[in-house]
Scaffold this active site. Structure first.
Site, PDB file in Angstrom:
ATOM      1  N   GLU A 183       0.827  -1.202   0.000  1.00  0.00           N
ATOM      2  CA  GLU A 183       0.000   0.000   0.000  1.00  0.00           C
ATOM      3  C   GLU A 183       0.864   1.256   0.000  1.00  0.00           C
ATOM      4  O   GLU A 183       1.999   1.251   0.448  1.00  0.00           O
ATOM      5  CB  GLU A 183      -0.959   0.017   1.192  1.00  0.00           C
ATOM      6  CG  GLU A 183      -0.403  -0.467   2.522  1.00  0.00           C
ATOM      7  CD  GLU A 183       0.792   0.301   3.050  1.00  0.00           C
ATOM      8  OE1 GLU A 183       0.776   1.547   2.980  1.00  0.00           O
ATOM      9  OE2 GLU A 183       1.735  -0.333   3.541  1.00  0.00           O
ATOM     10  N   GLU A 216       4.514  -0.530   1.494  1.00  0.00           N
ATOM     11  CA  GLU A 216       4.765  -0.857   0.076  1.00  0.00           C
ATOM     12  C   GLU A 216       4.793  -2.361  -0.196  1.00  0.00           C
ATOM     13  O   GLU A 216       5.092  -2.781  -1.300  1.00  0.00           O
ATOM     14  CB  GLU A 216       6.111  -0.299  -0.426  1.00  0.00           C
ATOM     15  CG  GLU A 216       6.315   1.176  -0.302  1.00  0.00           C
ATOM     16  CD  GLU A 216       7.703   1.617  -0.788  1.00  0.00           C
ATOM     17  OE1 GLU A 216       8.498   0.783  -1.281  1.00  0.00           O
ATOM     18  OE2 GLU A 216       7.988   2.819  -0.690  1.00  0.00           O
TER      19      GLU A 216
END
Length: 351
Positions: A174, A317
């Protein structure tokens, strides 16, 4: 959307493969249990893949990005433009997850669900534009039901593409300035836990910033308290587009029969939501690491998750999950390639 696909049954584990893999572990030339979690996860993967000797050659990583209206409350150390700028960094190969994906030989998909940066059109990014980021959840719902369902579907679609490409492992990551605030608010609502126990510095807030973040979450929890026992509506009230996409992705993994490797705090909150919506999906979730954010430990404990790594990570991430992939691959190699006592003509312990 009439069909609530996220409630559909999940694929059952292959119990025969699971039993045979567990039996194989007992025959390998080592003391039983001496490889700890590496044994457990290899056997679990056998049950998920339906093969006694699982492998993890094909790995798919999808990064879901979205902006958060709650940033207007001063809850982030970084400006909101960073979300859009990082999308370019992901596809240009300069982000941590880009480096890790290259090293792992994994595919990397970048999905923009809605940033405040207008008219982004980046080659290599899938721009879905559910909205220009979420609304400020301290003032009202973060998203409409239609937006929430669209974001859930975006996660599912990403998994369907991964499955079509033959992926054996799915990693969701994310990106979204303000999303530790959204994840903390969701965790507080789902765990019915005091805000002070869960709220942390995110990407670098000082003590005053953490305190402000906690106050904003308190206000939001009070505002949305009436729907606190409805996990889907709680997601739409307090979540982010990227968090909803992760929820959809984890549920789709379980329904499609592909293992999902969960990253840090934000992804673990999405995993908790997925389990609350459809408890059968829990078997398909592997947990990569215990991050630095204080709430992460609480969420992992609630899920009964024993992560593989504890490195003080707080990047997101999908980076922590990517770091755990070599460990999973080695667990499969050890399980599949070590000799048994009989093969090696080594005396086993007495029965």
């Amino acid at each position: 959307m009439n069909h609530r696909w996220w409630l559909d049954p999940c694929k059952p584990l292959d119990t025969l493969a699971l039993e045979q893999a567990a039996a194989r572990q007992q025959q390998l030339t080592k003391p039983a249990g001496s490889l700890g979690q590496l044994e457990t996860v290899a056997v679990q993967l056998a049950g998920l893949q339906g093969r006694v000797k699982p492998t993890l050659e094909a790995v798919s990583i999808a990064i879901f990005a979205g902006d958060h209206g709650v940033v207007a409350e001063g809850v982030s150390a970084f400006p909101q433009e960073v979300t859009g700028q990082m999308l370019l960094n992901f596809v240009s190969g300069g982000a941590a997850i880009s480096v890790l994906a290259r090293q792992l030989g994994a595919t990397l998909e970048v999905v923009d669900l809605g940033t405040v940066t207008p008219a982004l059109d980046l080659p290599g990014v899938l721009h879905l534009r559910v909205g220009p980021g979420t609304a400020n959840f301290a003032l009202g719902p973060a998203m409409t039901v239609a937006q929430g369902e669209q974001a859930l579907q975006a996660g599912r679609d990403s998994v369907l593409r991964a499955v079509a490409a033959g992926s054996q492992l799915f990693i969701g990551g994310e990106m979204g300035i303000g999303n530790t605030t959204a994840a903390s608010a969701l965790a507080c609502a789902l765990l019915d836990c005091p805000v002070a126990h869960l709220v942390g510095p995110g990407t670098g807030l000082d003590a005053a910033g953490v305190n402000r973040k906690a106050q904003v979450i308190e206000r939001a929890l009070a505002l949305h308290a009436a729907q606190r026992h409805d996990p889907l509506q709680t997601l739409f009230n307090l979540g982010g587009f990227e968090i909803a996409a992760l929820v959809g992705a984890y549920l789709a993994c379980a329904q499609q029969g592909v293992a999902a490797l969960v990253d840090g705090f934000i992804c673990s909150v999405a995993a908790l939501l997925a389990v609350r919506l459809n408890p059968e999906c829990r078997s398909w979730l592997l947990f990569s690491h215990r991050g630095a954010e204080p709430g992460h430990r609480h969420v992992l404990e609630t899920l009964g998750a024993e992560p593989l790594l504890d490195l003080g990570l707080r990047l997101g991430e999908g980076s922590g999950a990517a770091l755990a992939v070599p460990l999973l691959r080695l667990a499969c190699d050890l399980h599949g390639q070590m000799a048994t006592f009989a093969e090696a003509a080594v005396a086993d312990r007495p029965a």
